[in-house]
Design an enzyme around this catalytic site. Structure first.
Site, PDB file in Angstrom:
ATOM      1  N   ALA A   1      -7.194   8.582   2.079  1.00  0.00           N
ATOM      2  CA  ALA A   1      -6.890   7.291   2.738  1.00  0.00           C
ATOM      3  C   ALA A   1      -7.752   6.046   2.635  1.00  0.00           C
ATOM      4  CB  ALA A   1      -6.153   7.460   3.852  1.00  0.00           C
ATOM      5  N   CYS A   2      -9.131   6.492   2.895  1.00  0.00           N
ATOM      6  CA  CYS A   2     -10.266   5.488   3.054  1.00  0.00           C
ATOM      7  C   CYS A   2     -11.198   5.958   2.334  1.00  0.00           C
ATOM      8  CB  CYS A   2     -10.505   5.728   4.495  1.00  0.00           C
ATOM      9  SG  CYS A   2     -11.865   4.383   5.050  1.00  0.00           S
ATOM     10  N   GLY A   3     -12.040   5.029   1.638  1.00  0.00           N
ATOM     11  CA  GLY A   3     -12.926   5.173   0.610  1.00  0.00           C
ATOM     12  C   GLY A   3     -14.337   5.145   1.512  1.00  0.00           C
TER      13      GLY A   3
ATOM     14  N   HIS B   1      -9.203   4.646  -4.030  1.00  0.00           N
ATOM     15  CA  HIS B   1     -10.726   4.436  -4.183  1.00  0.00           C
ATOM     16  C   HIS B   1     -10.961   5.810  -5.428  1.00  0.00           C
ATOM     17  CE1 HIS B   1     -10.539   7.432  -0.910  1.00  0.00           C
ATOM     18  NE2 HIS B   1     -11.442   8.010  -1.484  1.00  0.00           N
TER      19      HIS B   1
ATOM     20  N   THR C   1     -11.595  10.583   2.692  1.00  0.00           N
ATOM     21  CA  THR C   1     -10.319  11.243   2.618  1.00  0.00           C
ATOM     22  C   THR C   1      -9.672  10.487   1.523  1.00  0.00           C
ATOM     23  OG1 THR C   1      -9.210   9.725   4.244  1.00  0.00           O
ATOM     24  CG2 THR C   1     -10.293  11.177   5.157  1.00  0.00           C
TER      25      THR C   1
END
Length: 290
Positions: free
Chosen positions: A121-123, A194, A119
């Site tokens: 928000a998070c890699g 990311h 997403t």
């Protein structure tokens, strides 16, 4: 390719102190759309990103996951013709949200045991542990390289000037590759921190600049494990972030020999501060008293 849309204009209702303020007003928000990444026809990853520099993004992502090491490893990169929608006019229109990369040699065909889903928000963490990150790394980080802390602060101070999408929306992250002498080589923006890192590393790969032994990576966000991993895979000896660093990012940087700097804050009067979490020996502190 069609016109890249990084921002979208919307109408908002402004409220201040619990009351309607200035009525409805136009505003800009950062665009977030899915990018379906396919490798040799197989779906590899689905990431949410800001459209633009998709080829750089995917090159950086594939490099960070250890699937390619140079631009010659990719024979073709193309948007899939079948990824189309009816825009209401009766004509099919490419969404430019599905890309297929074809590797140049059969031995680069991946055995995909899982698909990566990310997403904004998070890699993606493609490794089971820090040891696995060390094993996948191709480059030794330069030990005799140093940088004046003022070059890092100057880069942080000037980063906002290079963030056109952030200036309009306030809703994206940025990553910059900076030489030790302060020269900014590339800046990329994205809703995913990311992704911004993948874009600048992908740019460097396509420019045949890897390993980036003479540069530091500056990110406008916090430093997390996946960003430390990507920097290490690109041979970057120093990672600086405007915000904090996570515990796993610090552990990773310590283990692989990378200098990690957090809370990089530059002030208008030319002064600034930073926290050095690991390997402070790469900072040239000869002019610092005490």
């Amino acid at each position: 390719m069609g016109r890249v849309t990084e921002t979208k204009r919307i109408r908002t209702v402004r409220v201040r102190d619990g009351r309607l303020y200035a009525g409805r007003k136009g505003d800009h928000v950062a665009v977030e759309e899915p990018l379906d990444i396919r490798l040799n026809g197989q779906q590899l990853s689905l990431t949410m990103r800001t459209p633009g520099n998709d080829v750089e993004l995917i090159h950086g992502f594939l490099h960070g996951e250890g699937l390619i090491k140079s631009r010659e490893d990719i024979a073709e990169a193309r948007y899939c013709d079948g990824a189309v929608v009816d825009d209401g006019t009766g004509f099919a229109q490419n969404t430019y949200n599905v890309m297929d990369f074809t590797t140049a040699r059969p031995q680069l065909l991946p055995v995909i045991s899982k698909r990566f889903t990310t997403t904004s928000a998070c890699g993606v963490c493609g490794s089971e542990s820090i040891d696995a990150v060390r094993q996948k790394g191709r480059y030794a980080l330069a030990e005799d390289w140093s940088v004046d802390p003022r070059a890092i602060l100057d880069a942080a101070r000037n980063l906002t000037d290079d963030q056109a999408v952030f200036a309009r929306t306030g809703g994206v992250h940025a990553a910059a590759l900076v030489r030790a002498d302060g020269e900014v080589l590339a800046v990329r923006e994205d809703v995913g921190r990311h992704n911004a890192v993948d874009k600048v590393i992908g740019w460097a790969l396509l420019e045949d600049r890897l390993p980036l032994t003479d540069c530091f990576l500056l990110v406008s966000s916090r430093a997390s494990f996946e960003i430390a991993q990507k920097a290490f895979m690109a041979g970057i000896p120093l990672l600086a972030c405007v915000s904090a660093a996570s515990s796993l990012a610090i552990d990773t940087a310590e283990e692989v020999g990378m200098t990690l700097v957090g809370f990089t804050r530059a002030f208008d009067d030319g002064d600034g501060r930073m926290n050095v979490y690991t390997h402070a020996e790469r900072l040239d502190l000869s002019d610092v008293e005490g």
